[in-house]
Scaffold this active site. Structure first.
Site, PDB file in Angstrom:
ATOM      1  N   VAL A   1      12.815  -4.895  -3.898  1.00  0.00           N
ATOM      2  CA  VAL A   1      12.020  -5.593  -5.105  1.00  0.00           C
ATOM      3  C   VAL A   1      11.365  -6.722  -4.373  1.00  0.00           C
ATOM      4  O   VAL A   1      11.949  -7.723  -3.676  1.00  0.00           O
ATOM      5  CB  VAL A   1      13.141  -6.062  -6.015  1.00  0.00           C
ATOM      6  N   CYS A   2      10.227  -6.966  -5.021  1.00  0.00           N
ATOM      7  CA  CYS A   2       9.427  -8.436  -4.612  1.00  0.00           C
ATOM      8  C   CYS A   2       9.512  -9.314  -5.568  1.00  0.00           C
ATOM      9  O   CYS A   2       8.945  -9.469  -6.567  1.00  0.00           O
ATOM     10  CB  CYS A   2       7.970  -8.377  -4.253  1.00  0.00           C
ATOM     11  N   LEU A   3      10.786 -10.337  -5.282  1.00  0.00           N
ATOM     12  CA  LEU A   3      11.076 -11.494  -6.182  1.00  0.00           C
ATOM     13  C   LEU A   3      11.602 -12.494  -5.163  1.00  0.00           C
ATOM     14  O   LEU A   3      12.089 -12.576  -4.451  1.00  0.00           O
ATOM     15  CB  LEU A   3      12.301 -10.837  -7.092  1.00  0.00           C
TER      16      LEU A   3
ATOM     17  N   CYS B   1       5.900  -8.931  -0.247  1.00  0.00           N
ATOM     18  CA  CYS B   1       4.845  -8.480  -0.621  1.00  0.00           C
ATOM     19  C   CYS B   1       3.817  -8.512   0.451  1.00  0.00           C
ATOM     20  O   CYS B   1       2.796  -7.851   0.920  1.00  0.00           O
ATOM     21  CB  CYS B   1       4.420  -9.042  -2.071  1.00  0.00           C
TER      22      CYS B   1
END
Lengths: 182, 435
Positions: free
Chosen positions: A109-111, B213
């Site tokens: 998860v990119c949080l 990301c």
């Protein structure tokens, strides 16, 4: 050393520490997680599950968004909290393979608050609110699944269709996804 | 003592301790910082009698062991579970090429004992968590030269929990040294009396992290490519293999995967040793920083044992010395205050007399009535068991059955129970006493 002890005796108040015990003590991480759990506000779209209720450091969170593009999906996240909590953030992964710009096919998860912006003053509630937000407002700026991010940026309708078909267990661009519909 | 009586000792004449001639000279007379009732015989006796525990036999540990042995300490234990790596040899000077792969604790102990006859060092190749309170109770002082926050927190909580008002020997000063590159700190903690490791947790710099990301989409630095191989690619391609950062094959795989990615994005600089450094989160260790911090730690221990001079935390309140050597040489000593809401030393467990025949439900009700707590939605557990949680709902359902159970079935005498409630910022801790 004797001097230190006499200071300790002076410092001792009537109500302070009791005698020693060889029994294990509740760890600082457990204490903090217990506190965080007592303050959790899950609402109607989230439930927790503890496979072993005695182990509060490992559990799953089920998210069922009631609005947005991911409405009616059921998403499960595993939480693994180390004894270093809250110095370290909890490790959170999505159990299902889903089509989401900020979650990759392995469930990472990119949080920001799960990595670079984690601070010990943040709590489990902040993480859970963050996850919820990812489903309401998937964002193309922080892509972990590049294809999904491109779809979202270029053609919101196509993205919406892809989300629906992926949630139904279909495939998007040859990649098949887990069925997560209620 | 009359001056003429002191003279032979001061010259080191007739002494069988030539190695400690100068130290004995300093200790054998009162000085500007000693107490009024300073007895020149006591310090040397104290040093001989002191039992020191050194945790960690790495960069700091080697220095600390050497310093203690050369200050005349004779009873030392050292704990380290690690083995010697070739990259340690530049600064961990008790180790040689032939020692690579052997236990740090054993090799360090043997080396020092050989060089300083009369000094006895017991090496323990294990985790600190493998030892119990009886073991820790035998020491005068505990000195940590660790690189792990988790181990520090454990040791700290253990020493805080051991303090027993009936027994003066249960208060073990904890001296903690730490270094990171050119920076370091040494601090002295008197468990339950002064600010502890847990109070000072925010003094540790967080590990710098790059957004996931960025790793996944636009790596800019060679480190990004390595982190990508480590965090994302490994799980994708080698899911069933547990990554072992000490396994050369695993590091090689990560290195090659990272290298391929770096080439794809036109990034230069990925090397095998950088891969090792990033994956194991190695911060370059500086020998001089270790030497300075270890010297400070041993100096504090020496002063506490001998009462020959003021030490960190006494009589002044300053208990934390930080050192920076990256732009000039700078130290600053200050008081880190004790936190009232520290989960380890802030609210120490209180005795709670209970009837083992009464139920957990009755205990929860009594909490609601206790004047200091008045808990409405308590969550409570022991180290092992979740007793009863009011929230979240799933745990409430899983644990409400316990409310009918007798305390005697679920708890043992002396066990600690921690109680939290959303209405209170602090947690309550009780030690169960069956009556």
């Amino acid at each position: 050393m004797l001097k230190i002890w006499s200071m300790k005796q002076q410092q001792q108040k009537s109500d302070a520490a009791s005698g020693q015990s060889k029994k294990k003590k509740v760890t600082a991480a457990q204490l903090r997680v217990q506190k965080d759990l007592s303050e959790l506000s899950l609402g109607t779209t989230m439930t927790t599950h503890f496979p072993n209720p005695d182990d509060i450091l490992n559990f799953t969170l089920t998210l069922t968004p009631d609005e947005g593009l991911y409405k009616s999906g059921i998403f499960t996240f595993t939480f693994a909290i180390s004894q270093n909590f809250p110095h370290e953030p909890p490790k959170v992964k999505c159990k299902e393979k889903i089509y989401h710009p900020n979650i990759d096919l392995e469930g990472n998860v990119c949080l920001n608050i799960l990595r670079e912006d984690w601070k010990p003053v943040l709590n489990l509630n902040a993480v859970i609110v963050g996850l919820q937000f990812l489903f309401l407002e998937p964002n193309a700026q922080d892509p972990l699944n590049k294809d999904a991010a491109n779809d979202l940026q270029q053609d919101r309708d196509r993205f919406r269709r892809n989300v629906r078909s992926a949630m139904g267990g279909g495939s998007v661009r040859g990649e098949s996804f887990d069925r997560v519909m209620k | 003592m009359q001056p003429e009586a002191l003279a032979p000792a001061m010259n080191g004449e007739g002494t069988d301790r030539p190695r400690w001639k100068y130290m004995d000279r300093i200790l054998s007379r009162p000085g500007g910082y000693t107490d009024e009732d300073y007895d020149p015989d006591t310090p040397a006796n104290n040093i001989e009698a002191a039992k020191i525990l050194v945790i960690g036999a790495g960069g700091l540990g080697c220095e600390i062991l050497k310093n203690f042995a050369l200050s005349g300490f004779k009873n030392i234990d050292v704990i380290d579970m690690d083995t010697i790596d070739v990259s340690n040899l530049n600064r961990q000077f008790l180790f040689r090429q032939k020692d690579v792969g052997k236990s740090k604790a054993s090799v360090a102990a043997e080396f020092v004992m050989k060089r300083v006859p009369g000094c006895k060092i017991n090496a323990h190749i294990c985790k600190i968590q493998d030892m119990d309170e009886d073991y820790y109770m035998q020491f005068t002082i505990v000195v940590c030269g660790l690189d792990s926050i988790e181990a520090r927190r454990w040791m700290n909580a253990t020493l805080v929990g051991m303090v027993d008002m009936e027994n003066p020997d249960s208060l073990k000063p904890l001296i903690d040294g730490g270094t990171e590159g050119f920076k370091g700190q040494s601090r002295v903690i008197f468990p339950t009396m002064t600010s502890c490791i847990e109070c000072q947790l925010d003094m540790h710099a967080p590990r710098a992290a790059v957004p996931l990301c960025t790793l996944a989409t636009i790596p800019r630095q060679p480190q990004h490519c390595i982190e990508w191989a480590h965090i994302i690619k490994w799980d994708e391609e080698r899911k069933d293999i547990q990554l072992d950062t000490d396994d050369p094959e695993h590091i090689t795989w990560l290195y090659q995967t990272a290298l391929a990615r770096a080439q794809e994005f036109g990034i230069a600089g990925v090397t095998y040793s950088m891969t090792q450094g990033v994956v194991k989160n190695i911060i370059p260790a500086i020998a001089s920083t270790n030497a300075i911090i270890a010297a400070s730690c041993c100096n504090e221990a020496f002063k506490i044992v001998t009462s020959s001079a003021p030490f960190l935390g006494n009589p002044e309140q300053n208990n934390y010395m930080l050192y920076t050597g990256d732009s000039g040489v700078y130290t600053y000593t200050f008081e880190h205050q004790k936190k009232d809401d520290c989960p380890v030393c802030g609210n120490l467990p209180k005795d709670l007399p209970v009837n083992p025949q009464s139920t957990l439900g009755e205990l929860v009700e009594s909490f609601a009535e206790r004047p200091e707590s008045q808990l409405k939605k308590p969550n409570m557990r022991t180290e092992e068991k979740t007793l009863f949680y009011s929230a979240p709902e799933s745990l409430r359902q899983q644990t409400e059955g316990n409310l009918k159970r007798k305390l005697g079935e679920m708890l043992v005498d002396g066990e600690e129970v921690a109680v939290s409630d959303p209405a209170f910022t602090i947690d309550f801790r009780y030690k169960i006493r069956f009556s």
